[in-house]
Design a protein around this motif. Structure first.
Motif, PDB file in Angstrom:
ATOM      1  N   TRP A 103       0.873  -1.176   0.000  1.00 15.69           N
ATOM      2  CA  TRP A 103       0.000   0.000   0.000  1.00 15.69           C
ATOM      3  C   TRP A 103       0.908   1.223   0.000  1.00 15.69           C
ATOM      4  N   LEU A 142       1.183   4.705   0.100  1.00 22.18           N
ATOM      5  CA  LEU A 142       0.453   5.912   0.521  1.00 22.18           C
ATOM      6  C   LEU A 142       0.190   6.948  -0.565  1.00 22.18           C
ATOM      7  N   GLN A 192       0.250   7.202  -3.792  1.00 23.35           N
ATOM      8  CA  GLN A 192      -0.575   6.943  -4.966  1.00 23.35           C
ATOM      9  C   GLN A 192      -2.044   6.728  -4.568  1.00 23.35           C
ATOM     10  N   TRP A 193      -2.292   6.439  -3.279  1.00 25.82           N
ATOM     11  CA  TRP A 193      -3.679   6.299  -2.826  1.00 25.82           C
ATOM     12  C   TRP A 193      -4.313   7.656  -2.533  1.00 25.82           C
ATOM     13  N   ILE A 194      -3.523   8.641  -2.102  1.00 27.85           N
ATOM     14  CA  ILE A 194      -4.145   9.918  -1.714  1.00 27.85           C
ATOM     15  C   ILE A 194      -3.929  11.038  -2.730  1.00 27.85           C
ATOM     16  N   LEU A 250       8.993   5.868  -0.640  1.00 26.97           N
ATOM     17  CA  LEU A 250       7.954   5.042  -0.015  1.00 26.97           C
ATOM     18  C   LEU A 250       8.463   3.662   0.393  1.00 26.97           C
ATOM     19  N   ARG A 281     -11.768   5.102  -9.492  1.00 26.26           N
ATOM     20  CA  ARG A 281     -11.068   5.437 -10.723  1.00 26.26           C
ATOM     21  C   ARG A 281     -11.981   5.003 -11.864  1.00 26.26           C
ATOM     22  N   VAL A 302      -7.130  11.880   6.006  1.00 27.13           N
ATOM     23  CA  VAL A 302      -6.384  11.548   4.781  1.00 27.13           C
ATOM     24  C   VAL A 302      -4.965  11.101   5.146  1.00 27.13           C
ATOM     25  N   ASN A 307       6.945   7.726   5.994  1.00 30.05           N
ATOM     26  CA  ASN A 307       5.496   7.610   5.786  1.00 30.05           C
ATOM     27  C   ASN A 307       4.848   6.732   6.849  1.00 30.05           C
ATOM     28  N   ARG A 342      -6.859  20.375   1.444  1.00 36.66           N
ATOM     29  CA  ARG A 342      -5.944  19.585   2.245  1.00 36.66           C
ATOM     30  C   ARG A 342      -5.150  20.386   3.277  1.00 36.66           C
TER      31      ARG A 342
END
Lengths: 396, 396
Positions: free
Chosen positions: A35, A37, A39-41, A67, B43, B223, B237, B263
């Motif tokens: 996962w 981060l 690219q998810w947000i 990442l 998506r 988020v 991260n 944000r």
């Protein structure tokens, strides 16, 4: 593993595919457990998974240097990593590093392959996939598409990998079913938490806050919380507003968060005080329709056939003019997986699919009613993932 | 309006652009105020905004029939709508419809233009934009890119609209600054809520839960919540895990949710008990570095110049080996807007930009330290959006 490897391999063989490349966050996490981060947000950050057909080499992750900590800290099923970019992390040479930190040190030590595209090129080269037929999931490719204009493009025969992944993901692994079951139960408990404060004068926003707080407390993340009251419940995608509950109001929940990246999507209806006869009879028809759909779910049946039967049932049981474009869909790491329970669907139900079966009804000036259950298809029929009944709830 | 129309028009004129087309959720909401649920949480679903240059016609939204309720219920600054697809919503003819429902009825009555691509083609035709030079934001185009192979493609000269929108969005309107200020204050208050339970034996997961619960209570959405303790704080991260707080631990927050789609991204450090001398001196250097960067921010200064000064300050004030790839970035409806405070940046600071200025330091085996503030650039310098100091917090 989240990935249904058996199904992936079977489909690669059937379509003559030499490898798949995941690029969208859903497919990267699904294929590898990783996962990433950013690219998810956001839109833009790149992470790829290359998964070759059996005998064509080992799967690889192409990861940004920024990442790699998450790669070291998560349960990731792919161990070959290609890194791109630079990222500054110091190391205290006198400290005893824990396992995750040691793994991080190792990952930061990998060669920098330049850009995401260059790293991908190199992996494809190394795997001897030049000239191969490759399913490329374009879902996560960058806006400019530049990253996939590989620096040294191996000539590949690219086919639509986004759809290919949807086909593979349609049949869930046990780990996925477990997460979906939990996601569904979080959504149900969150509805209970919202209904616990339902009373005249309480706003949609207050209901939604209780709903989302409970989702968080139970380990979920808020995503979908269409919660509408009174005539506003007719808005298909209603976003909670300041409108306050009144006696006789419909409360419509079309909701579901994420649990360990997996989605819920369920619907329940409550009424504050005595429901009108129209609410009772329409809701009954919709509920019976969902039950009919769930009864019919078994391996081999056509999705379009279920659609016809559900709509027919709702019409016969109380809403003669009932019309819908679909009565359900798969669910997984994406909120809309295959199959698609629509009249034009060519999907066939398979064992291991997880579906939302739903019969929404929206009428401006009156309100919205909806039953939506999550179920998993077993060899002998559907097993529900719900703990609550879809019957009309009366809040007194 | 979220959209900086003056800047959009100036840039269209400067680049000889006849129209821009927004396709990614951030740019669609930015350009029109329209938040089309499905494209934000998945998506694939398509929504577009076409915004012509002055004198070239009125802006249009191209919207899915299934999301017209939100168009009716939201404050949307674009009134010309092209609809694609079918969606069944009944209307109670005997009911008195409220304003939003009346607007919905009107929108459902629009002609169905077929696919998103066909609807877009028709709008471009109607506006006489065939042959025009158009900035197409490819960020939200579908995986297969099929939708943009327009059904009847007007021959347009397409240029990179994703970058074009980033340029426009770099200078914020007053409404955007207001939302960003609120997003920052929610993040700060959420850190306070987490620190209120910080004590030996409390896990990262518990801290993160308190953080996210408070974000929700204050009207935000979770988020980014990188919350790491002890040596885990060195993970850039870091995702909250079961590790429990111990005396002397660093607690690093690199966090921020969304408020009305905008944000936050801020960082603060606390220590449980007495900080070591290394923590104190390193953190001091990082804090002074951020302060130096903020002092330098004013219209006309080069972003790369700020980078150099900030890194130099941190080195001089306590971390001689300090290295970074950037010391900040813009923030808005996306977590990384322009400008980019990096050594290779060609960006020039302008009045109205909102930036995160940050000096993270990650050392495996030791921990992570970071100060990150949000500020808005005024004609005479930076105005902070923070209510708290970036100084080291000691939790006793």
């Amino acid at each position: 593993m989240l990935l249904n490897l058996e199904r992936l391999n079977a489909r690669m063989a059937a379509d003559g595919i030499d490898a798949v490349i995941a690029t969208s966050p859903e497919n990267v996490t699904y294929a590898s457990g990783y996962w990433a981060l950013s690219q998810w947000i956001r839109r833009g950050p790149q992470t790829y998974v290359v998964w070759p057909a059996p005998g064509r080499g080992a799967p690889h992750i192409i990861a940004s240097a920024s990442l790699l900590d998450l790669l070291a800290d998560q349960e990731v099923s792919v161990s070959n990593i290609a890194k791109f970019g630079d990222f500054v992390v110091e190391i205290d040479d006198r400290a005893e590093l824990c396992e995750a930190d040691s793994r991080q040190r190792e990952l930061y030590g990998l060669a920098n392959d330049g850009s995401a595209g260059a790293a991908l090129s190199r992996v494809l080269d190394r795997l001897g996939l030049a000239g191969g037929r490759i399913a490329v999931d374009e879902g996560g490719l960058p806006p400019s598409l530049a990253a996939f204009r590989l620096d040294k493009p191996p000539s590949i025969d690219a086919v639509d990998g986004f759809q290919f992944f949807r086909q593979v993901r349609a049949v869930k692994t046990p780990l996925e079913v477990e997460r979906l079951r939990k996601a569904a139960s979080i959504a149900e408990a969150s509805i209970e938490a919202a209904l616990a404060i339902a009373a005249p004068g309480v706003s949609e926003e207050q209901l939604a806050l209780e709903f989302n707080l409970e989702t968080l407390r139970l380990g979920g993340l808020p995503v979908l919380y269409c919660i509408g009251t009174g005539a506003r419940s007719a808005m298909p995608n209603v976003q909670p507003a300041s409108r306050k509950l009144r006696e006789g109001d419909i409360i419509r929940f079309d909701v579901g968060g994420r649990y360990k990246h997996y989605r819920a999507d369920i619907a329940r209806i409550a009424v504050l005080g005595e429901p009108s006869e129209k609410i009772r009879s329409y809701h009954h028809a919709l509920h019976v329709g969902v039950q009919r759909g769930i009864e019919m779910l078994k391996p081999g049946i056509k999705a379009a056939h279920i659609f016809d039967a559900v709509v027919e049932t709702v019409r016969r049981d109380g809403i003669p003019h009932y019309k819908r474009t679909h009565v359900g869909h798969g669910i997984g790491i994406d909120g809309y997986d295959l199959p698609d329970l629509s009249p034009s669907s060519t999907d066939i139900i398979e064992e291991g699919m997880v579906l939302c079966v739903e019969t929404p009804y929206y009428e401006l000036g009156f309100g919205g009613l909806q039953v939506e259950d999550m179920v998993v298809v077993r060899h002998d029929g559907a097993e529900t993932l719900m703990q609550s009944s879809g019957a009309l709830r009366v809040i007194s």
